[in-house]
Design a protein around this motif. Structure first.
Motif, mmCIF file in Angstrom:
data_model
loop_
_atom_site.group_PDB
_atom_site.id
_atom_site.type_symbol
_atom_site.label_atom_id
_atom_site.label_comp_id
_atom_site.label_asym_id
_atom_site.label_seq_id
_atom_site.Cartn_x
_atom_site.Cartn_y
_atom_site.Cartn_z
ATOM 1 N N ASP A 131 0.518 -0.833 -0.034
ATOM 2 C CA ASP A 131 0.324 -0.124 0.026
ATOM 3 C C ASP A 131 0.712 1.600 -0.604
ATOM 4 O O ASP A 131 0.200 2.130 0.122
ATOM 5 C CB ASP A 131 -0.609 -0.087 1.085
ATOM 6 N N SER A 132 1.872 1.362 -0.775
ATOM 7 C CA SER A 132 3.243 2.190 -0.767
ATOM 8 C C SER A 132 3.962 2.061 -1.731
ATOM 9 O O SER A 132 3.644 1.155 -2.622
ATOM 10 C CB SER A 132 3.585 2.586 0.642
ATOM 11 N N PRO A 133 4.192 2.897 -2.564
ATOM 12 C CA PRO A 133 4.714 3.182 -3.228
ATOM 13 C C PRO A 133 6.359 2.371 -3.271
ATOM 14 O O PRO A 133 6.743 3.187 -2.201
ATOM 15 C CB PRO A 133 5.065 4.784 -4.242
ATOM 16 N N SER A 134 7.055 2.213 -4.241
ATOM 17 C CA SER A 134 8.186 1.654 -3.926
ATOM 18 C C SER A 134 9.146 3.016 -3.771
ATOM 19 O O SER A 134 8.635 4.468 -4.284
ATOM 20 C CB SER A 134 8.779 1.002 -5.735
ATOM 21 N N PRO A 135 10.533 3.444 -3.352
ATOM 22 C CA PRO A 135 11.663 4.356 -3.128
ATOM 23 C C PRO A 135 11.538 4.992 -4.424
ATOM 24 O O PRO A 135 11.570 6.267 -4.077
ATOM 25 C CB PRO A 135 12.942 3.420 -3.055
ATOM 26 N N ASP A 136 12.034 4.391 -5.681
ATOM 27 C CA ASP A 136 12.078 4.964 -7.171
ATOM 28 C C ASP A 136 10.395 6.026 -7.073
ATOM 29 O O ASP A 136 10.680 6.805 -7.407
ATOM 30 C CB ASP A 136 12.355 4.313 -8.043
ATOM 31 N N ALA A 137 10.202 4.993 -7.327
ATOM 32 C CA ALA A 137 8.357 5.877 -7.173
ATOM 33 C C ALA A 137 7.460 6.957 -6.718
ATOM 34 O O ALA A 137 7.558 7.936 -7.253
ATOM 35 C CB ALA A 137 7.172 4.833 -6.918
ATOM 36 N N THR A 138 8.782 7.179 -5.125
ATOM 37 C CA THR A 138 8.232 8.716 -4.860
ATOM 38 C C THR A 138 8.782 9.546 -5.409
ATOM 39 O O THR A 138 8.714 10.517 -5.192
ATOM 40 C CB THR A 138 8.528 8.012 -3.113
ATOM 41 N N LYS A 139 10.237 9.537 -5.759
ATOM 42 C CA LYS A 139 11.130 10.136 -6.274
ATOM 43 C C LYS A 139 10.210 10.851 -8.123
ATOM 44 O O LYS A 139 10.985 11.851 -8.438
ATOM 45 C CB LYS A 139 12.699 9.709 -6.178
ATOM 46 N N ALA A 140 9.913 9.721 -8.621
ATOM 47 C CA ALA A 140 8.959 10.121 -9.580
ATOM 48 C C ALA A 140 7.890 10.703 -9.552
ATOM 49 O O ALA A 140 7.106 10.560 -9.521
ATOM 50 C CB ALA A 140 8.483 9.020 -10.271
ATOM 51 N N GLU A 141 8.535 12.198 -10.766
ATOM 52 C CA GLU A 141 7.069 12.602 -10.975
ATOM 53 C C GLU A 141 6.886 13.533 -12.732
ATOM 54 O O GLU A 141 8.462 13.041 -12.727
ATOM 55 C CB GLU A 141 7.744 14.648 -10.678
ATOM 56 N N PRO A 142 6.051 13.895 -13.132
ATOM 57 C CA PRO A 142 5.993 14.014 -14.715
ATOM 58 C C PRO A 142 6.932 15.259 -14.992
ATOM 59 O O PRO A 142 7.205 16.096 -14.325
ATOM 60 C CB PRO A 142 4.789 14.108 -14.578
ATOM 61 N N THR A 143 7.835 14.635 -15.953
ATOM 62 C CA THR A 143 8.404 16.233 -16.285
ATOM 63 C C THR A 143 7.742 17.284 -16.740
ATOM 64 O O THR A 143 6.658 17.135 -16.997
ATOM 65 C CB THR A 143 9.383 15.787 -17.349
ATOM 66 N N GLY A 144 8.323 18.410 -16.803
ATOM 67 C CA GLY A 144 7.026 20.064 -17.302
ATOM 68 C C GLY A 144 6.806 18.919 -18.691
ATOM 69 O O GLY A 144 6.085 19.550 -19.663
ATOM 70 N N ILE A 145 7.794 18.246 -20.091
ATOM 71 C CA ILE A 145 7.325 17.826 -21.177
ATOM 72 C C ILE A 145 6.335 16.954 -21.025
ATOM 73 O O ILE A 145 5.581 16.754 -22.074
ATOM 74 C CB ILE A 145 8.380 16.932 -22.088
ATOM 75 N N HIS A 146 6.455 15.956 -19.881
ATOM 76 C CA HIS A 146 5.299 14.510 -19.986
ATOM 77 C C HIS A 146 3.785 15.671 -19.562
ATOM 78 O O HIS A 146 3.016 15.660 -20.039
ATOM 79 C CB HIS A 146 5.532 13.931 -18.913
ATOM 80 N N SER A 147 4.343 16.734 -18.603
ATOM 81 C CA SER A 147 2.897 17.012 -18.006
ATOM 82 C C SER A 147 2.070 18.013 -19.125
ATOM 83 O O SER A 147 1.271 18.127 -20.047
ATOM 84 C CB SER A 147 3.274 18.217 -16.833
ATOM 85 N N LEU A 148 2.758 18.975 -19.525
ATOM 86 C CA LEU A 148 2.745 19.802 -21.070
ATOM 87 C C LEU A 148 1.695 18.501 -22.482
ATOM 88 O O LEU A 148 0.796 18.678 -22.508
ATOM 89 C CB LEU A 148 3.696 20.369 -21.034
ATOM 90 N N VAL A 149 2.469 17.098 -22.080
ATOM 91 C CA VAL A 149 2.241 16.492 -23.198
ATOM 92 C C VAL A 149 0.976 16.409 -22.749
ATOM 93 O O VAL A 149 -0.394 15.628 -24.045
ATOM 94 C CB VAL A 149 3.000 15.964 -23.802
ATOM 95 N N LEU A 150 0.557 15.693 -21.655
ATOM 96 C CA LEU A 150 -0.854 15.009 -20.963
ATOM 97 C C LEU A 150 -1.801 16.179 -21.005
ATOM 98 O O LEU A 150 -3.355 16.021 -21.851
ATOM 99 C CB LEU A 150 -0.503 14.937 -19.682
#
Length: 252
Positions: free
Chosen positions: A137-156
């Motif tokens: 019920d909690s994300p992995s350590p890598d996942a907690t650091k993962a955020e959408p980049t500016g490019i990803h957010s803009l594209v979505l």
């Protein structure tokens, strides 16, 4: 002569209209053929029924990009009900995403699923919360650091609003990035890479661009529609892999 067959429920106009409303609310843009098959009538009858619904103030919209119909948002009778197996699927998938392959969306997806679990009926929520303890019920350590980049957010965001995106793409190492405006028809994961598939202003044709080659992106105010004839599988047959992505291909 044998006994006559009793009329099917869908042969009564009022029953069929209710059946159509439920179908339009539960399925994603069914077309006239699908509705005719479910109601066991002709497509001509379906068209008459849709016109009758419109006259009654129940607006049914045709989506050219999906070649099907949907109820206007204001016409939805109730919120769609999620089934337990659907909630289980969401829970398991979001708990097992690879943080390096999810466009930085794992945290947001996990948060959305947690909110969904709390809104479920008591009996279903109890089962799902018990399952959450097992699958994590909690994300992995890598996942907690993962955020959408500016490019990803803009594209979505641009995909959701159907607005073209201007991107700067580096075709090859050591060469300057070139600019093109793209109307994105699909954002798909192909050969382990996220790719933009859409019509490029640079090539005046439909191209495939691996997202990792995009060095910069800007939103535009230029709207677009996805051609109803566009077929992703047919398009991909013209590309053996994203390594050939920037060789434009016309879609017939």
């Amino acid at each position: 002569m044998g006994p006559s067959q009793p009329p099917r429920p869908s042969h009564f106009p009022l029953v069929r209209l209710l059946q159509l409303i439920v179908l339009l609310q539960s399925e994603r843009c069914p077309n006239a053929r699908r509705m005719a098959e479910i109601c066991e009538v002709s497509r001509r009858t379906i068209y008459r029924d849709l016109a009758m619904l419109d006259e009654a103030g129940i607006q049914v919209l045709y989506r050219p990009d999906r070649q099907g119909y949907q109820l206007a948002r204001s016409m939805l009778l109730t919120s769609p009900r999620i089934e337990e197996h659907e909630a289980i699927a969401l829970l398991v998938l979001t708990r097992n995403w690879n943080a390096h392959e999810d466009l930085g969306l794992s945290r947001a997806a996990g948060s959305a699923v947690d909110k969904l679990l709390q809104a479920l009926p008591d009996s279903m929520r109890k089962n799902l919360l018990a399952l959450a303890e097992v699958v994590g019920d909690s994300p992995s350590p890598d996942a907690t650091k993962a955020e959408p980049t500016g490019i990803h957010s803009l594209v979505l965001k641009s995909l959701a609003s159907r607005q073209q995106v201007r991107v700067w793409v580096r075709d090859r190492e050591g060469e300057p990035a070139e600019s093109t405006k793209i109307a994105v028809y699909r954002l798909s994961r192909i050969d382990g890479q996220w790719c933009l598939i859409g019509r490029s202003s640079r090539d005046c044709s439909v191209c495939l661009i691996p997202l990792h080659r995009v060095e910069r992106a800007e939103s535009t105010a230029d709207a677009y529609t996805i051609p109803p004839r566009f077929n992703l599988e047919r398009f991909l047959l013209q590309h053996r892999s994203p390594a050939e992505a920037l060789n434009p291909a016309q879609v017939g």
